[in-house]
Motif scaffolding. Structure first.
Motif, PDB file in Angstrom:
ATOM      1  N   ALA A   6       0.829  -1.204   0.000  1.00 51.85           N
ATOM      2  CA  ALA A   6       0.000   0.000   0.000  1.00 51.85           C
ATOM      3  C   ALA A   6       0.867   1.259   0.000  1.00 51.85           C
ATOM      4  O   ALA A   6       0.588   2.230  -0.722  1.00 51.85           O
ATOM      5  CB  ALA A   6      -0.935  -0.007   1.207  1.00 51.85           C
ATOM      6  N   GLN A   7       1.926   1.261   0.802  1.00 48.77           N
ATOM      7  CA  GLN A   7       2.810   2.428   0.853  1.00 48.77           C
ATOM      8  C   GLN A   7       3.506   2.641  -0.489  1.00 48.77           C
ATOM      9  O   GLN A   7       3.616   3.784  -0.970  1.00 48.77           O
ATOM     10  CB  GLN A   7       3.837   2.244   1.972  1.00 48.77           C
ATOM     11  CG  GLN A   7       3.253   2.358   3.365  1.00 48.77           C
ATOM     12  CD  GLN A   7       4.292   2.140   4.450  1.00 48.77           C
ATOM     13  OE1 GLN A   7       5.418   1.700   4.166  1.00 48.77           O
ATOM     14  NE2 GLN A   7       3.941   2.432   5.686  1.00 48.77           N
ATOM     15  N   ALA A   8       3.982   1.563  -1.086  1.00 45.18           N
ATOM     16  CA  ALA A   8       4.651   1.677  -2.386  1.00 45.18           C
ATOM     17  C   ALA A   8       3.688   2.197  -3.441  1.00 45.18           C
ATOM     18  O   ALA A   8       4.037   3.054  -4.273  1.00 45.18           O
ATOM     19  CB  ALA A   8       5.196   0.311  -2.805  1.00 45.18           C
ATOM     20  N   PHE A  13       1.401   6.661  -6.821  1.00 46.18           N
ATOM     21  CA  PHE A  13       0.201   7.420  -7.196  1.00 46.18           C
ATOM     22  C   PHE A  13       0.453   8.919  -7.066  1.00 46.18           C
ATOM     23  O   PHE A  13       0.019   9.716  -7.908  1.00 46.18           O
ATOM     24  CB  PHE A  13      -0.982   7.028  -6.311  1.00 46.18           C
ATOM     25  CG  PHE A  13      -1.431   5.596  -6.479  1.00 46.18           C
ATOM     26  CD1 PHE A  13      -1.167   4.893  -7.645  1.00 46.18           C
ATOM     27  CD2 PHE A  13      -2.122   4.953  -5.467  1.00 46.18           C
ATOM     28  CE1 PHE A  13      -1.586   3.583  -7.802  1.00 46.18           C
ATOM     29  CE2 PHE A  13      -2.552   3.645  -5.608  1.00 46.18           C
ATOM     30  CZ  PHE A  13      -2.277   2.953  -6.781  1.00 46.18           C
ATOM     31  N   LEU A  14       1.190   9.309  -6.002  1.00 44.97           N
ATOM     32  CA  LEU A  14       1.469  10.726  -5.784  1.00 44.97           C
ATOM     33  C   LEU A  14       2.494  11.242  -6.797  1.00 44.97           C
ATOM     34  O   LEU A  14       2.434  12.403  -7.204  1.00 44.97           O
ATOM     35  CB  LEU A  14       1.978  10.938  -4.356  1.00 44.97           C
ATOM     36  CG  LEU A  14       0.965  10.662  -3.234  1.00 44.97           C
ATOM     37  CD1 LEU A  14       1.628  10.787  -1.862  1.00 44.97           C
ATOM     38  CD2 LEU A  14      -0.217  11.624  -3.324  1.00 44.97           C
ATOM     39  N   GLN A  95      -4.544  11.547   2.113  1.00 44.77           N
ATOM     40  CA  GLN A  95      -4.048  11.280   0.756  1.00 44.77           C
ATOM     41  C   GLN A  95      -5.069  10.458  -0.036  1.00 44.77           C
ATOM     42  O   GLN A  95      -5.328  10.726  -1.211  1.00 44.77           O
ATOM     43  CB  GLN A  95      -2.721  10.531   0.824  1.00 44.77           C
ATOM     44  CG  GLN A  95      -1.546  11.376   1.276  1.00 44.77           C
ATOM     45  CD  GLN A  95      -0.269  10.563   1.398  1.00 44.77           C
ATOM     46  OE1 GLN A  95      -0.297   9.329   1.350  1.00 44.77           O
ATOM     47  NE2 GLN A  95       0.852  11.244   1.566  1.00 44.77           N
ATOM     48  N   ARG A  96      -5.637   9.458   0.602  1.00 47.11           N
ATOM     49  CA  ARG A  96      -6.626   8.619  -0.064  1.00 47.11           C
ATOM     50  C   ARG A  96      -7.867   9.429  -0.421  1.00 47.11           C
ATOM     51  O   ARG A  96      -8.419   9.282  -1.515  1.00 47.11           O
ATOM     52  CB  ARG A  96      -7.007   7.435   0.821  1.00 47.11           C
ATOM     53  CG  ARG A  96      -8.165   6.616   0.241  1.00 47.11           C
ATOM     54  CD  ARG A  96      -8.313   5.290   0.925  1.00 47.11           C
ATOM     55  NE  ARG A  96      -8.461   5.399   2.369  1.00 47.11           N
ATOM     56  CZ  ARG A  96      -8.416   4.349   3.186  1.00 47.11           C
ATOM     57  NH1 ARG A  96      -8.204   3.135   2.714  1.00 47.11           N
ATOM     58  NH2 ARG A  96      -8.572   4.507   4.489  1.00 47.11           N
ATOM     59  N   GLU A 102     -10.058  12.780  -7.199  1.00 47.27           N
ATOM     60  CA  GLU A 102      -9.471  13.051  -8.506  1.00 47.27           C
ATOM     61  C   GLU A 102      -9.738  11.951  -9.527  1.00 47.27           C
ATOM     62  O   GLU A 102      -9.713  12.211 -10.732  1.00 47.27           O
ATOM     63  CB  GLU A 102      -7.949  13.226  -8.356  1.00 47.27           C
ATOM     64  CG  GLU A 102      -7.544  14.415  -7.493  1.00 47.27           C
ATOM     65  CD  GLU A 102      -6.054  14.425  -7.194  1.00 47.27           C
ATOM     66  OE1 GLU A 102      -5.352  13.495  -7.680  1.00 47.27           O
ATOM     67  OE2 GLU A 102      -5.588  15.333  -6.485  1.00 47.27           O
ATOM     68  N   VAL A 103      -9.971  10.722  -9.049  1.00 47.61           N
ATOM     69  CA  VAL A 103     -10.108   9.572  -9.948  1.00 47.61           C
ATOM     70  C   VAL A 103     -11.535   9.039  -9.870  1.00 47.61           C
ATOM     71  O   VAL A 103     -11.916   8.437  -8.851  1.00 47.61           O
ATOM     72  CB  VAL A 103      -9.110   8.456  -9.572  1.00 47.61           C
ATOM     73  CG1 VAL A 103      -9.228   7.291 -10.555  1.00 47.61           C
ATOM     74  CG2 VAL A 103      -7.690   9.003  -9.536  1.00 47.61           C
TER      75      VAL A 103
END
Length: 250
Positions: A6-8, A13-14, A95-96, A102-103
């Motif tokens: 998830a972190q990766a 994504f950012l 962040q989520r 945006e998506v």
């Protein structure tokens, strides 16, 4: 491993955006193989919501063990399990939230997750209210109210960037739900019974109103109209008398 993946994924994504990031990019960043990714996440969308399955299982377990005496309070407390999951990692949660705004595809996925929470709450309430009368309808409406109240408070906190106490706004919203819906969990009257009750009340109000016993004239000249209103059961001679009096006056 779920957390590492998830972190990766979120780092990518950012950096690149959700659409331009592939599963191969994610496993390369995490240093694992594709098989490891799909062991934990069925799709790229699922990695955005890595903790909802666990949270849903925790909610289901909580409701299965809760006391039956306060079903509305129980589902409100169950909703707070989701809040605590978001509050445990404010940076990731914010962040989520921004990413799902945006998506469009992620927004649709998120709505499906929210619907699963709502169905879990409604299922618990149906077991308490039963299928008689409006029990099932009441369960669905209360579950939807709880989810809407929870999400309203949660999104206020997320839009602030995760500042402050997220529980304050959610508690306030859920208290409104309890004020409206927290009643004994017995069978609700059916729609037909409610309509009959309302019709009876209207009839009582109509009976309380004084009924005029005389004529009312409207219009003028040759087009003048006379309307006679009398209480039910008024003798016919009395009705005729009133009409004659009205005609004579006109």
């Amino acid at each position: 491993m779920r957390e590492v993946l998830a972190q990766a994924a979120f780092q990518l994504f950012l950096e690149r955006g959700f659409e331009r990031t592939t599963v191969d990019d994610i496993v390369a960043r995490a240093g694992v193989g594709r098989r490891s990714f799909f062991r934990y996440f069925p799709s790229k969308e699922d990695v955005v919501f890595p903790d909802h399955e666990r949270c849903l299982a925790e909610m289901t377990e909580f409701l299965a063990a809760v006391d039956d005496g306060d079903p509305v309070g129980a589902v409100c407390d169950a909703a707070r399990i989701v809040l605590r999951m978001y509050a445990a990692d404010p940076e990731f949660s914010v962040q989520r939230y921004r990413l799902t705004r945006e998506v469009p595809g992620l927004r649709t996925y998120e709505l499906s997750v929210v619907r699963r929470y709502e169905q879990t709450l409604a299922g618990h309430l149906r077991g308490r209210f039963g299928a008689d009368g409006d029990g099932e309808l009441r369960a669905e409406v209360i579950a939807a109210s709880v989810v809407a109240a929870h999400n309203n408070g949660l999104r206020l906190w997320l839009r602030s960037g995760g500042e402050g106490d997220p529980e304050a706004a959610v508690d306030h919203a859920l208290d409104l739900v309890r004020d409206v819906w927290e009643r004994p969990a017995g069978p609700s009257p059916s729609l037909e019974e409610q309509l009959e009750k309302q019709t009876g009340k209207r009839a009582e109000k109509q009976a309380e109103k004084p009924v005029p016993a005389g004529g009312i004239t409207t219009g003028s000249g040759d087009n003048e109209v006379i309307v006679m209103v009398a209480a039910k059961g008024t003798p016919m001679w009395r009705v005729v008398q009133q009409i004659e009096a009205a005609v004579g006056e006109s």
